[in-house]
Design an enzyme around this catalytic site. Structure first.
Site, PDB file in Angstrom:
ATOM      1  N   ASP A   1     -49.724 -43.585   2.330  1.00  0.00           N
ATOM      2  CA  ASP A   1     -49.698 -43.423   0.880  1.00  0.00           C
ATOM      3  C   ASP A   1     -49.854 -41.941   0.539  1.00  0.00           C
ATOM      4  OD1 ASP A   1     -49.795 -44.099  -1.834  1.00  0.00           O
ATOM      5  OD2 ASP A   1     -51.969 -44.350  -1.809  1.00  0.00           O
TER       6      ASP A   1
ATOM      7  N   ASP B   1     -45.420 -40.397  -6.317  1.00  0.00           N
ATOM      8  CA  ASP B   1     -46.327 -41.400  -5.784  1.00  0.00           C
ATOM      9  C   ASP B   1     -45.569 -42.434  -4.947  1.00  0.00           C
ATOM     10  OD1 ASP B   1     -48.365 -43.200  -5.383  1.00  0.00           O
ATOM     11  OD2 ASP B   1     -48.459 -43.890  -7.452  1.00  0.00           O
TER      12      ASP B   1
END
Ligand code: NAG
Length: 481
Positions: free
Chosen positions: A360, A158
């Protein structure tokens, strides 16, 4: 293969899938575009009921050529190293989009702690704005080794968070069921606790947005994600093994109380910018440089490569990270313009600049400033006007009914970033199928101008995305996996 992307996630539930049969072969098609630049203005795609293969065919090239490369697989796809039930537990599209929205709200709350009034109301209900970290749809996994002797763990990676953690015995609070055996510090000769008084312990505040606590002189971390998932436990050090690279004294969370939407994964790898992220902790070896490719084909895998050593696809173009990145965990980039069907949309620079944008790995659907989204949606609808409109679905509001079609023409969509870097999205980054006959523009508008834009993973599929953090730039390379 991982059922790698967002669309593939729900194909097994007999949704339609849009297959690219050919781009630009459509000159004789009834819906020939009026634009003269036909070759870069439309994709011709076939709508077909596609049932995913249950056979994993990993993309070997991507892994073999380079050192320090980990195979990336989709949590719910046939290449998943997790169990059958994890594959079977593939969330519905509605759930995916709802988790995606939670993640986006937590990112917005982190970056914009004094939002407009209507949003405060939302956040009081859903989100402890100061303490939540984005999680949501963490669907891409890699396997690493922890401890001595090393134990293999499958972790979500992540770029939107920093602390790496895994569930740990004795699970004093709670551990959910995971696929790999739960890490037991007692069986590792290289494990040690970090003390409350160490400076490393105090670094947790910025990495987790929560102050550490102390238990019998041991530093205790807590991290809460936007969807209310949590992990808390001892802040620890042990040997981390990435491919054949060994990192002694890697700092991570040894989770004693872990709850939420982590599926069968063993935890999470944080690839943000904070000093505690994996990228910062391995910077001596990898030079704050990593790249990944999230697989765009349902029969393939991708890769996460640490360091520059193996090089990258030759065609990579770099855009500078925006200076807003400094002091934040997130990777800010500049969106300069968006084109639909080869025509640049008339969106003023101020629209993109007001809140800026981040890239992201964990947000699925790209979020745009309201004015930019509305220009995109308007232009897309105009180019798609031959197709009947369909009702919006979840976060999507630009939807089409393709019941009467087997082949459709959709306009190309490209993004231009700072420094003149332009990337053309693949059709799977343009349209998302929401039912057997309906597909929607795979973008959403933010609630307000103060919310940061997010370039999400549906739009990154198939590209090699290079984070040259030390060099201050982000690269996109075509055909990354
Ligand atoms: C780490 O700290 C916890 C809490 O103080 C303790 O129960 C555990 O035994 C410690 N582990 C090691 C290896 O020191």
């Amino acid at each position: 293969m991982a059922i790698p992307h967002f669309f593939s996630i729900f194909i097994k539930s007999s949704y339609i899938f849009l297959v690219v049969v050919s781009c630009f072969l459509d000159q004789t098609h009834a819906f020939e575009p009026k634009n003269t630049k036909i070759h870069d203005s439309f994709h011709t795609i076939e709508i077909t009921s596609l049932f995913p293969t249950s056979v994993c065919s990993p993309s070997k090239d991507a892994i073999k050529k380079r050192p320090s490369t980990l195979e990336v697989f989709h949590r719910h796809g046939p290449c998943s190293k997790l169990s059958e039930d994890e594959i079977a537990a593939r969330p519905s599209l509605k759930d995916i989009l709802s988790l995606d929205q939670s993640r986006v709200e937590s990112i917005h709350a982190r970056l914009n702690p004094t939002p407009t009034t209507d949003k405060i109301i939302d956040k009081k209900v859903n989100l402890p704005a100061q303490s939540s970290i984005s999680l949501g749809t963490g669907n891409y996994l890699v396997s690493v080794g922890l401890g001595a002797p090393k134990k293999t763990l499958s972790l979500v990676f992540d770029t939107g968070s920093d602390l790496t953690w895994t569930q740990c015995q004795p699970c004093a609070g709670f551990c959910y069921t995971q696929q790999d055996p739960i890490f037991d510090p007692k069986t590792s000769t290289s494990y040690s606790n970090i003390s409350c008084t160490s400076t490393t312990c105090s670094q947790l505040s910025s990495a987790t947005n929560q102050n550490p606590r102390c238990s019998d002189e041991t530093c205790v971390y807590g991290v809460q994600y936007g969807d209310q998932s949590i992990s808390e436990g001892f802040f620890s050090k042990d040997t981390l093994t990435i491919a054949s690279d060994v990192f002694p004294n890697f700092q991570f969370g040894c989770g004693q109380n872990n709850r939420g939407l982590f599926g069968r994964t063993a935890g999470l790898i944080g690839l943000g910018r904070d000093p505690l992220s994996l990228i910062s902790q391995t910077s001596t070896k990898y030079g704050n440089y990593f790249s990944y490719c999230l697989p765009s084909k349902s029969s393939s895998t991708g890769h996460l490569t640490l360091g520059k050593a193996g090089g990258h696809a030759s065609s990579v173009q770099f855009t500078p990270f925006d200076s807003s990145s400094l002091g934040s965990s997130f990777y800010f980039i500049t969106i300069a313009s968006i084109s639909v069907g080869g025509q640049q949309l008339p969106i003023g620079q101020v629209v993109f600049k007001t809140a800026g944008a981040i890239i992201d790995s964990g947000t699925v659907i790209t979020r745009l400033p309201p004015a930019a989204y509305s220009a995109l949606s308007g232009a897309f609808k105009q180019e798609m006007k031959k197709y009947p409109a369909a009702a919006g679905d979840s976060i999507f509001d630009t939807c089409f009914d393709f019941s009467d079609y087997t082949t459709i023409s959709i306009p190309t969509v490209s993004f231009e970033f700072g420094g003149g870097v332009k990337i053309a999205l693949s059709p799977s980054g343009i349209l998302a199928a929401v039912s057997p006959t309906v597909a929607c523009l795979a973008f959403a508008g933010n609630g307000g101008d103060a919310d940061v834009g997010i370039f999400g993973n549906a739009q990154q599929l198939g590209y090699e995305v290079v984070y040259d953090v030390a060099g201050g730039k982000l690269g996109f390379g075509a055909a990354g996996c």
